[in-house]
Scaffold this active site. Structure first.
Site, mmCIF file in Angstrom:
data_model
loop_
_atom_site.group_PDB
_atom_site.id
_atom_site.type_symbol
_atom_site.label_atom_id
_atom_site.label_comp_id
_atom_site.label_asym_id
_atom_site.label_seq_id
_atom_site.Cartn_x
_atom_site.Cartn_y
_atom_site.Cartn_z
ATOM 1 N N CYS A 185 24.596 -23.650 -8.915
ATOM 2 C CA CYS A 185 23.159 -23.800 -8.647
ATOM 3 C C CYS A 185 22.316 -23.576 -9.905
ATOM 4 O O CYS A 185 21.087 -23.759 -9.860
ATOM 5 C CB CYS A 185 22.707 -22.801 -7.575
ATOM 6 S SG CYS A 185 23.750 -22.768 -6.119
ATOM 7 N N HIS A 218 18.700 -19.776 -3.017
ATOM 8 C CA HIS A 218 19.291 -20.961 -2.386
ATOM 9 C C HIS A 218 20.048 -20.481 -1.163
ATOM 10 O O HIS A 218 20.890 -19.585 -1.278
ATOM 11 C CB HIS A 218 20.230 -21.658 -3.373
ATOM 12 C CG HIS A 218 21.066 -22.735 -2.748
ATOM 13 N ND1 HIS A 218 20.529 -23.703 -1.923
ATOM 14 C CD2 HIS A 218 22.402 -22.995 -2.825
ATOM 15 C CE1 HIS A 218 21.491 -24.509 -1.529
ATOM 16 N NE2 HIS A 218 22.639 -24.101 -2.058
ATOM 17 N N HIS A 245 22.131 -21.620 2.667
ATOM 18 C CA HIS A 245 22.739 -22.643 3.521
ATOM 19 C C HIS A 245 22.331 -22.373 4.967
ATOM 20 O O HIS A 245 23.098 -22.644 5.886
ATOM 21 C CB HIS A 245 24.255 -22.619 3.371
ATOM 22 C CG HIS A 245 24.756 -23.231 2.100
ATOM 23 N ND1 HIS A 245 26.071 -23.531 1.886
ATOM 24 C CD2 HIS A 245 24.102 -23.610 0.971
ATOM 25 C CE1 HIS A 245 26.219 -24.062 0.672
ATOM 26 N NE2 HIS A 245 25.032 -24.109 0.095
ATOM 27 N N GLU A 263 0.788 -18.446 12.781
ATOM 28 C CA GLU A 263 0.382 -17.268 11.994
ATOM 29 C C GLU A 263 1.260 -17.038 10.752
ATOM 30 O O GLU A 263 0.764 -16.685 9.681
ATOM 31 C CB GLU A 263 0.403 -16.025 12.903
ATOM 32 C CG GLU A 263 -0.015 -14.734 12.242
ATOM 33 C CD GLU A 263 -1.526 -14.651 11.965
ATOM 34 O OE1 GLU A 263 -2.264 -15.567 12.375
ATOM 35 O OE2 GLU A 263 -1.941 -13.661 11.324
ATOM 36 N N HIS A 301 22.510 -29.621 3.774
ATOM 37 C CA HIS A 301 22.991 -28.626 2.817
ATOM 38 C C HIS A 301 22.245 -27.290 2.956
ATOM 39 O O HIS A 301 22.859 -26.281 3.289
ATOM 40 C CB HIS A 301 22.838 -29.220 1.403
ATOM 41 C CG HIS A 301 23.317 -28.354 0.294
ATOM 42 N ND1 HIS A 301 23.695 -28.839 -0.933
ATOM 43 C CD2 HIS A 301 23.451 -27.003 0.204
ATOM 44 C CE1 HIS A 301 24.078 -27.851 -1.711
ATOM 45 N NE2 HIS A 301 23.928 -26.722 -1.052
HETATM 46 C C1 LIG Z 1 30.548 -23.493 0.293
HETATM 47 S S1 LIG Z 1 30.595 -24.090 -1.331
HETATM 48 C C2 LIG Z 1 28.914 -24.267 -1.718
HETATM 49 C C3 LIG Z 1 28.621 -24.680 -3.135
HETATM 50 O O1 LIG Z 1 29.126 -25.956 -3.392
HETATM 51 C C4 LIG Z 1 27.151 -24.698 -3.363
HETATM 52 O O2 LIG Z 1 26.507 -25.529 -2.407
HETATM 53 C C5 LIG Z 1 26.509 -23.352 -3.309
HETATM 54 O O3 LIG Z 1 25.503 -23.152 -2.687
HETATM 55 C C6 LIG Z 1 27.057 -22.190 -4.049
HETATM 56 O O4 LIG Z 1 27.523 -22.547 -5.296
HETATM 57 P P1 LIG Z 1 28.117 -21.422 -6.262
HETATM 58 O O5 LIG Z 1 28.617 -22.173 -7.448
HETATM 59 O O6 LIG Z 1 29.217 -20.693 -5.519
HETATM 60 O O7 LIG Z 1 26.984 -20.473 -6.569
HETATM 61 ZN ZN LIG Z 2 24.530 -24.850 -1.805
#
Ligand SMILES: CSC[C@@H](O)[C@@H](O)C(=O)COP(=O)(O)O
Ligand SMILES: [Zn+2]
Length: 233
Positions: free
Chosen positions: A86, A104, A106, A127, A183
């Site tokens: 990232c 970041h 998920h 709110e 993602h």
């Molecule tokens: C489940 S693998 C996810 C990664 O490819 C990526 O999307 C992520 O968010 C984390 O990347 P990372 O390199 O481990 O910091």
């Molecule tokens: Zn990711």
């Protein structure tokens, strides 16, 4: 190594300690499970980054990478790891927006919303919107304002998101986050604590929007537009 003093501190607010603490918290919210997601913190000219592919809730300060924000060179680089994939995305938030931290996740709420909306997510008259900044002017959004978050397409490799993420940051100057379809989400703020609050507020609003839509209520609808849905008078 000599650079260890960059990550060893008894101060709970030291970036290397904060990254570990916050990733545990994010893990418990389901935001950084299965090694996905993470957070980077900027402290003066130093940028703290986590390793790639590790269980983010189990990291220790010794695992952290440290980059000089001016030269973009690593001044601490643990040999057994690669820096987070990232990193180029976090850099976009630092370089284009002058962010102090970038998160970041998920989050399944982010992924679901990215499937329900085409180009941008919008929500109004709630709110919790008041926790989010105006960005292009001082202060925070108001109750009657609309929060807009752009959505970009995912790529096979995280680092390849860089160009489209940068484009979205430039095209949406009022946004403090970008959703990545199928993602997750990138959220940044002026400081680590602001980024944390923005991420929490946005995730709350994403979850709420999913529930509103399940009940036939438009998340960006006018106040009162929900009357035709499930409301019992
Ligand atoms: C489940 S693998 C996810 C990664 O490819 C990526 O999307 C992520 O968010 C984390 O990347 P990372 O390199 O481990 O910091
Ligand atoms: Zn990711």
């Amino acid at each position: 190594m000599a650079e260890d003093n960059l990550v060893h501190s008894h101060d709970a607010n030291h970036p290397a300690n904060l990254i570990c603490e916050l990733c545990k918290l994010f893990y418990s919210n389901g935001w950084v499970t299965g090694t996905g997601g993470g957070i980077s913190v900027k402290d003066g000219d130093l940028i703290y980054l986590a390793p790639s592919g590790v269980q983010k809730e189990r990291m220790v300060p010794d695992n952290m990478f440290v980059m000089d924000s001016k030269t973009k060179e690593y001044i601490r680089r643990p040999q057994i790891y690669k820096p987070s994939a990232c990193t180029p995305l976090f850099m976009a938030a630092y370089d284009i927006r002058g962010a102090g931290a970038c998160i970041h996740t998920h989050s399944q709420n982010a992924v679901m919303v990215s499937l329900l909306y085409e180009k941008e997510f919008k929500i109004a008259n709630i709110e919790q919107i008041k926790a989010l900044p105006r960005v292009t002017s001082q202060g925070y959004l108001g109750f009657y304002d609309t929060l807009t978050i752009p959505i970009i397409e995912n790529t096979a490799h995280e680092e390849d998101l860089k160009d489209t993420l940068e484009r979205a940051i430039l095209d949406y100057p009022e946004a403090t986050a970008v959703l990545v379809r199928r993602h997750g989400i990138y959220v940044w703020g002026e400081s680590v604590w602001k980024a944390k609050v923005y991420n929490e507020a946005i995730d709350y609003l994403l979850e709420l929007a999913i529930k509103m839509r399940q009940c036939g209520i438009a998340p960006d609808g006018a106040i009162g537009s929900e009357k035709g849905a499930l409301r019992v008078e």
